[in-house]
Design a protein around this motif. Sequence first.
Motif, mmCIF file in Angstrom:
data_model
loop_
_atom_site.group_PDB
_atom_site.id
_atom_site.type_symbol
_atom_site.label_atom_id
_atom_site.label_comp_id
_atom_site.label_asym_id
_atom_site.label_seq_id
_atom_site.Cartn_x
_atom_site.Cartn_y
_atom_site.Cartn_z
ATOM 1 N N ILE A 236 38.037 105.122 50.283
ATOM 2 C CA ILE A 236 38.667 104.177 51.202
ATOM 3 C C ILE A 236 39.709 104.897 52.044
ATOM 4 C CG2 ILE A 236 40.208 102.167 51.348
ATOM 5 C CD1 ILE A 236 38.767 101.048 48.886
ATOM 6 N N GLN B 220 43.869 93.500 53.056
ATOM 7 C CA GLN B 220 44.782 94.597 52.711
ATOM 8 C C GLN B 220 44.479 95.836 53.547
ATOM 9 O OE1 GLN B 220 43.710 97.561 50.505
ATOM 10 N NE2 GLN B 220 45.615 98.386 51.325
ATOM 11 N N ILE B 221 43.208 96.174 53.666
ATOM 12 C CA ILE B 221 42.828 97.336 54.466
ATOM 13 C C ILE B 221 43.148 97.082 55.938
ATOM 14 C CG2 ILE B 221 40.853 98.727 55.248
ATOM 15 C CD1 ILE B 221 39.597 98.188 52.452
ATOM 16 N N GLU C 249 40.673 91.844 49.865
ATOM 17 C CA GLU C 249 40.646 93.306 49.965
ATOM 18 C C GLU C 249 40.476 93.758 51.412
ATOM 19 O OE1 GLU C 249 37.524 93.982 47.147
ATOM 20 O OE2 GLU C 249 38.919 94.213 45.483
ATOM 21 N N ALA D 77 35.655 97.950 53.128
ATOM 22 C CA ALA D 77 35.811 97.258 51.848
ATOM 23 C C ALA D 77 34.487 97.152 51.117
ATOM 24 C CB ALA D 77 36.423 95.873 52.072
ATOM 25 N N ALA E 79 37.429 97.029 58.811
ATOM 26 C CA ALA E 79 38.020 96.870 57.480
ATOM 27 C C ALA E 79 37.018 96.207 56.540
ATOM 28 C CB ALA E 79 39.304 96.039 57.571
ATOM 29 N N VAL F 282 39.680 105.231 56.116
ATOM 30 C CA VAL F 282 40.794 104.699 56.905
ATOM 31 C C VAL F 282 41.433 105.805 57.740
ATOM 32 C CG1 VAL F 282 43.133 103.743 56.758
ATOM 33 C CG2 VAL F 282 41.287 102.745 55.385
ATOM 34 N N THR G 224 46.857 97.486 56.750
ATOM 35 C CA THR G 224 47.260 98.897 56.740
ATOM 36 C C THR G 224 46.911 99.562 58.068
ATOM 37 O OG1 THR G 224 46.975 99.058 54.339
ATOM 38 C CG2 THR G 224 46.883 101.112 55.593
#
Length: 387
Positions: free
Chosen positions: A253, A75-76, A72, A199, A195, A257, A79
């Motif tokens: 989230i 993934q963040i 996870e 998360a 990140a 971000v 991005t």
Amino acid sequence: MALAPFAADPARSRGRRHPLSSASGRGQRDEYQRDRDRIVHSIAFRRLRHKTQVFVAPDGDHFRVRLTHSLEVAQIGRTIARALGLNEDLTEALCLAHDIGHPPFGHAGEDALKEAMADAGGFDHNAHTLRVLTRLESPYLHHPGLNLSWEMLEGLAKHNGPVADPPWALAEIDADWSLHLNGQPLLEAQVAALADDIAYDNHDIDDGIRAGLLSIEEARSVPLVAQGWDAARARWADCSDADLLGELIRDQIGRMVADLLDESRRRIAAATPRSIGDIRAAPAPLIAFSPEMAAAERALKRFMYAKLYHHPQQMLVAEQAHRIVAGLAAAYIAEPQALPDDWRGRLPTEEPARTRHIGDFIAGMTDRYAVARYREVVGPIDMPEGV
């Protein structure tokens, strides 16, 4: 997508401690893609599926463990890196590897191992990540470790910022191949660090509520959560609280971000870096939350420590986890012959290397393997069902 001029460029990597042989050029991958793949294929990474994130031996299959948390985070991280023109592959590799040095049972296990190894320099999970990847995980015939790129090792060493006083494990690695510990981390490492925060700030709320240790009403006492909950409820007036929880987490989230991207772009524009060298020489990190979001995130962390991480039920399990790791360390230090054959065969004769070797063995254990070894070499212990 073209990289920003201050991003990590695989074509300009400082390379690896051990040059790659011609036989190792498998596939059309650049340096950082190869780093990522070496992490994914490592035994240390696979062990994360049975290492505690928040809950020891969670009573259910839907809670996070170190492995799913790392996915996870990746993934963040990807991005954010993509939005800023940074190297996605290096960012992903750093995110996937950042928790590899954690011992069994998370911070309770780390505290116990730090105490047990006090006379040998102590234990630090960040430094141990580097030790695992450069010394202990050795699937190759021609060198120890995974032989990762210099930028990968530098990013892992400094992802939380410059290191003025490195623990012994990191100091050994830095002495062998200087990682310039006093400079700022490259931006990909800065992204990985935040990140990670995004998360676990959000997913621990999710797990805590699903486990029944937190209530939505308690979580809404945090202004950041209350704002997100009210916004989600306004869109889904007839939705149950349980179903709305996922919407809250996703929205939160996204808000964090978006804030990080806005503030980081502002800082990058003000600093006008033209190279990765400018990033390392910067007086402060360039990847950051806004002051308002940073304060809100700190308030959320304070709440999580008070209500979840230090919840009485969690503390009871943490006490047992501490007892297991401390008991294993005491038993193996007193009687190294109890080590498995391969570890006993490589046991150093002198201190502190001897105790550090035992610490390496314990730190690599999964939660359930630690419980099994404790019962074998120390004695019975009561743990939650399923361990």
